[in-house]
Design a protein around this motif. Structure first.
Motif, PDB file in Angstrom:
ATOM      1  N   ASN A   1      -4.501   7.214  -1.427  1.00 61.97           N
ATOM      2  CA  ASN A   1      -3.561   6.844  -2.488  1.00 61.97           C
ATOM      3  C   ASN A   1      -3.451   7.975  -3.518  1.00 61.97           C
ATOM      4  O   ASN A   1      -3.004   9.055  -3.195  1.00 61.97           O
ATOM      5  CB  ASN A   1      -3.943   5.517  -3.119  1.00 61.97           C
ATOM      6  CG  ASN A   1      -3.708   4.351  -2.165  1.00 61.97           C
ATOM      7  OD1 ASN A   1      -2.854   4.436  -1.287  1.00 61.97           O
ATOM      8  ND2 ASN A   1      -4.461   3.280  -2.328  1.00 61.97           N
TER       9      ASN A   1
ATOM     10  N   GLN B   1      -6.128  11.990   2.226  1.00 66.72           N
ATOM     11  CA  GLN B   1      -5.437  11.322   1.137  1.00 66.72           C
ATOM     12  C   GLN B   1      -5.889   9.873   1.021  1.00 66.72           C
ATOM     13  O   GLN B   1      -5.958   9.144   2.010  1.00 66.72           O
ATOM     14  CB  GLN B   1      -3.918  11.368   1.359  1.00 66.72           C
ATOM     15  CG  GLN B   1      -3.093  10.962   0.165  1.00 66.72           C
ATOM     16  CD  GLN B   1      -3.062  12.035  -0.922  1.00 66.72           C
ATOM     17  OE1 GLN B   1      -3.064  13.220  -0.624  1.00 66.72           O
ATOM     18  NE2 GLN B   1      -3.035  11.609  -2.167  1.00 66.72           N
TER      19      GLN B   1
ATOM     20  N   GLU C   1       1.271   4.751  -2.596  1.00 65.56           N
ATOM     21  CA  GLU C   1       0.958   6.105  -2.176  1.00 65.56           C
ATOM     22  C   GLU C   1       1.883   7.101  -2.870  1.00 65.56           C
ATOM     23  O   GLU C   1       3.062   6.834  -3.082  1.00 65.56           O
ATOM     24  CB  GLU C   1       1.082   6.246  -0.664  1.00 65.56           C
ATOM     25  CG  GLU C   1      -0.014   5.508   0.100  1.00 65.56           C
ATOM     26  CD  GLU C   1       0.134   5.672   1.603  1.00 65.56           C
ATOM     27  OE1 GLU C   1       1.127   6.305   2.009  1.00 65.56           O
ATOM     28  OE2 GLU C   1      -0.727   5.173   2.337  1.00 65.56           O
TER      29      GLU C   1
ATOM     30  N   GLU D   1       0.836  -1.202   0.000  1.00 63.91           N
ATOM     31  CA  GLU D   1       0.000   0.000   0.000  1.00 63.91           C
ATOM     32  C   GLU D   1       0.868   1.249   0.000  1.00 63.91           C
ATOM     33  O   GLU D   1       0.609   2.214  -0.711  1.00 63.91           O
ATOM     34  CB  GLU D   1      -0.928  -0.009   1.212  1.00 63.91           C
ATOM     35  CG  GLU D   1      -2.042  -1.047   1.105  1.00 63.91           C
ATOM     36  CD  GLU D   1      -2.902  -1.067   2.355  1.00 63.91           C
ATOM     37  OE1 GLU D   1      -2.589  -0.283   3.274  1.00 63.91           O
ATOM     38  OE2 GLU D   1      -3.855  -1.858   2.404  1.00 63.91           O
ATOM     39  N   ASN D   2       1.925   1.242   0.847  1.00 62.41           N
ATOM     40  CA  ASN D   2       2.798   2.408   0.907  1.00 62.41           C
ATOM     41  C   ASN D   2       3.500   2.647  -0.421  1.00 62.41           C
ATOM     42  O   ASN D   2       3.765   3.787  -0.793  1.00 62.41           O
ATOM     43  CB  ASN D   2       3.840   2.226   2.018  1.00 62.41           C
ATOM     44  CG  ASN D   2       3.213   2.345   3.407  1.00 62.41           C
ATOM     45  OD1 ASN D   2       2.152   2.948   3.564  1.00 62.41           O
ATOM     46  ND2 ASN D   2       3.852   1.757   4.401  1.00 62.41           N
TER      47      ASN D   2
END
Length: 223
Positions: free
Chosen positions: A115, A113, A29, A25-26
């Motif tokens: 993504n 925020q 981003e 996920e990071n």
């Protein structure tokens, strides 16, 4: 003993999976930058609400809460290079001979925020000055050009959505509502009076507008 071993293995597997998901996920981003600069694109299709402008945003982060301070400065100028020849009769105000608009705003926004998407909302304080001169007529051998000026100041709550094409490039759209104070002056001509004389009309009033669902459509660069 076997149950404890299975439980430990299961917890380790779950922890590894959650860590892998978090890293994935990071990695999706967008990187957050302190500044971005942009411009409204609606003037390209003659649908702009504010004059062509330069926009600057100062992004902030405190206690995992995202916010920003924002500033916009815009201006527009038009001059009729081939004005009508003024004759000896009252011709009315058919064309703008000169038109000038200056716009500025400063405000704060709060951001969420997701993504590549960002939801933001807040309010701007704005100031707009407009001055227009029209082609008119002559009266008893004297040229006369009707003119208007309007000074507007107020507060503009907004909500918007931003999409990051890249960490450094984004497109965003904003909807605004305006609560403003207008100070207007119209310099015209009373052709009915005897003798005909110039006239001036002034008006000061408050205005509330909700009909701005697409206030700006903005291209920004982040750095």
């Amino acid at each position: 003993m076997r149950k404890k071993t299975w439980m430990i293995c299961l917890l380790l597997c779950l922890g590894w999976q959650l860590q892998a998901q978090e890293k994935e996920e990071n990695s999706r981003e967008v990187e957050r930058y302190t500044w971005d600069i942009g411009t409204d694109l609606l003037f390209l299709i003659n649908k702009n609400v504010v004059p062509p402008s330069l926009f600057v945003r100062w992004n902030r982060e405190k206690d995992n809460k995202l916010s920003a301070y924002r500033f916009r400065l815009g201006a527009d100028f038009a001059q009729h290079l081939n004005p009508n020849k003024i004759d000896t009769s009252w011709a009315g105000s058919s064309f703008k001979k000169t038109a000038f608009t200056l716009f500025s705003s400063v405000g704060k926004e709060w951001q969420k925020q997701f993504n590549q998407f960002q939801l933001f909302y807040g309010a701007d304080v704005f100031l707009q000055y407009t001055y227009e001169v029209y082609e008119g007529a002559i009266l008893f051998g004297k040229d006369y050009y009707p003119r208007n000026r309007n000074l507007i100041t107020g507060i503009s709550p907004f909500v918007g959505m931003k999409f990051f094409i890249h960490s450094r490039i984004s497109l965003s759209a904003e909807a605004h509502a305006n609560m403003a104070y207008n100070s207007m002056a119209i310099h015209s001509f009373d052709a009915v009076a005897n003798p005909p004389t110039p006239s001036k009309l002034t008006a000061n009033f408050f205005q509330l507008r909700f009909n701005q669902p697409l206030y700006v459509f903005q291209l920004s660069y982040h750095f």
